[in-house]
Design an enzyme around this catalytic site. Structure first.
Site, PDB file in Angstrom:
ATOM      1  N   HIS A 122      10.904   5.777   5.120  1.00  6.65           N
ATOM      2  CA  HIS A 122      10.046   6.953   4.847  1.00  6.65           C
ATOM      3  C   HIS A 122      10.727   7.797   3.769  1.00  6.65           C
ATOM      4  CE1 HIS A 122       6.844   9.869   6.330  1.00  6.65           C
ATOM      5  NE2 HIS A 122       7.461  10.503   5.333  1.00  6.65           N
ATOM      6  N   HIS A 142       0.996   9.499   8.051  1.00  7.64           N
ATOM      7  CA  HIS A 142       1.706  10.728   8.400  1.00  7.64           C
ATOM      8  C   HIS A 142       0.869  11.466   9.462  1.00  7.64           C
ATOM      9  CE1 HIS A 142       3.999  10.122   4.753  1.00  7.64           C
ATOM     10  NE2 HIS A 142       4.584  11.300   4.787  1.00  7.64           N
ATOM     11  N   GLU A 177       3.082  16.135  12.086  1.00  9.57           N
ATOM     12  CA  GLU A 177       4.077  16.920  11.346  1.00  9.57           C
ATOM     13  C   GLU A 177       3.559  18.358  11.298  1.00  9.57           C
ATOM     14  OE1 GLU A 177       4.355  16.116   7.170  1.00  9.57           O
ATOM     15  OE2 GLU A 177       6.379  16.939   6.985  1.00  9.57           O
ATOM     16  N   ASP A 198      12.880  11.230   3.725  1.00 13.65           N
ATOM     17  CA  ASP A 198      11.659  11.862   3.214  1.00 13.65           C
ATOM     18  C   ASP A 198      11.754  12.198   1.717  1.00 13.65           C
ATOM     19  OD1 ASP A 198       9.045  12.584   3.570  1.00 13.65           O
ATOM     20  OD2 ASP A 198       9.414  14.384   4.750  1.00 13.65           O
TER      21      ASP A 198
HETATM   22 ZN   LIG Z   1       6.550  12.000   4.132  1.00  8.83          ZN
END
Ligand SMILES: [Zn+2]
Length: 342
Positions: free
Chosen positions: A20, A201, A204, A282
């Site tokens: 990721h 995703h 989050e 990330d």
């Molecule tokens: Zn991401």
């Protein structure tokens, strides 16, 4: 037993995988500074240190503003090729042996480029790195949810000629709150039909329902983040039972304030419960932590043993989009390393 001073080096040298990571958020400061000098006219930026200071964020809107600010300096295909090469090289220097990286070429179409030429340039940057270094990469086209589902289907069609020619999967990043996963059900089912691997995703900036929809309706093979599953204990049990892989990015979650402290972050709870968790960086230069730092955080702050670091690295290979033979090969590299250390 190793001396404490040696530990960071052991962690730096351990074979790792990362699944990721956004290429647009994983540039090197050296190269971005080169681009700023080539195209820019920002008199405030006289050095790489000045540039680094610009990436210390006050808040989330400031993060987004800086993200788009830097995008303006990627103007030509060769900028993408070189940036990709340098990013992959940087991963290899940390002994990342396999990486799956997101890229969102459509973000740069306003700079006067075609999706296809950006994609070709990125593929060639990866090939250059793979030819020179002991690393392999798979690309995941991030369809980006912010433009709604009509654009998304068009983006999937544009991506299809690159399937298995660098691109292995499709992802869905962007504004999760305003564009929930259900809008993209048709696109993700179509992607699956075409042979793309999928990751979404979810969990989050939105909560448990977003994760549940991504798994059940979009049939996502993996969940990007997924950390807000902690808000619903039934969902945690469900993720455990189904062994849905989570691409967890601890530092990113702390920097964007999904959780206000490491104590509140659910990674450890998930790991102890037996969820299939991985650790990832990330957007390393944006958040000030690379994949080595993420593993060191587990060791140093959460007191994970070497055995647990090995387990998490193996999880990452296990849930990657590699073939079974490749998974065996990369798992062996990881196991061989730790056998010599412990
Ligand atoms: Zn991401």
């Amino acid at each position: 037993m190793l001396a404490f001073e040696q530990i960071p080096n052991v962690i730096k040298k351990m074979p790792k995988a990362e699944i990721h990571l956004h290429l647009e958020g994983a540039f090197t400061f050296d190269f971005l500074f080169e681009l700023v000098q080539k195209y820019g006219s920002d008199p405030e930026l006289k050095s790489i240190d000045d540039l680094k200071k610009k990436f210390i964020f006050k808040d989330f809107p400031n993060f987004i503003k800086t993200w788009f600010w830097k995008n303006q300096f990627f103007k030509r295909p060769e900028d993408f090729e070189e940036s990709t090469y340098k990013t992959i090289k940087n991963l290899s220097l940390q002994n990342v042996i396999y990486a799956e990286v997101f890229f969102s070429p459509w973000d740069f179409v306003p700079n006067g480029l075609k999706m296809e030429e950006i994609t070709e340039a990125i593929i060639s940057g990866i090939q250059k790195a793979e030819n020179e270094l002991p690393i392999k990469c798979g690309l995941i086209a991030d369809i980006v949810r912010d433009h709604g589902n009509k654009d998304a289907m068009h983006r999937l069609l544009q991506t299809t000629p690159f399937l298995n020619r660098g691109i292995v999967g499709v992802g869905l990043g962007g504004n999760e709150l305003d564009f929930p996963p259900i809008l993209f059900k048709e696109v993700f089912l179509e992607a699956k039909k075409k042979g793309f691997r999928t990751t979404v995703h979810a969990g989050e900036s939105a909560g448990a329902e977003s994760i549940f929809t991504a798994v059940n309706e979009l049939q996502a093979e993996r969940i990007g983040h997924g950390v807000r599953a902690i808000e619903n204990s039934d969902l945690v049990e469900y993720l455990y039972y189904k062994q849905i892989p989570l691409e967890v990015c601890i530092t990113s979650n702390l920097k964007t304030r999904v959780f206000s402290s490491l104590n509140e972050h659910p990674f450890d709870k998930f790991f102890r419960r037996g969820l299939l968790v991985t650790v990832n960086s990330d957007d390393p230069p944006m958040f000030g932590a690379d994949i080595t730092d993420e593993f060191f955080l587990l060791y140093d702050k959460l007191k994970y043993s070497f055995e647990e670091l090995r387990k998490i690295s193996l999880n990452t290979i296990q849930v990657s989009f590699l073939s079974d033979d490749e998974k065996k090969l990369y798992s062996k590299i990881i196991n061989d390393y730790w056998r010599d250390i412990t």
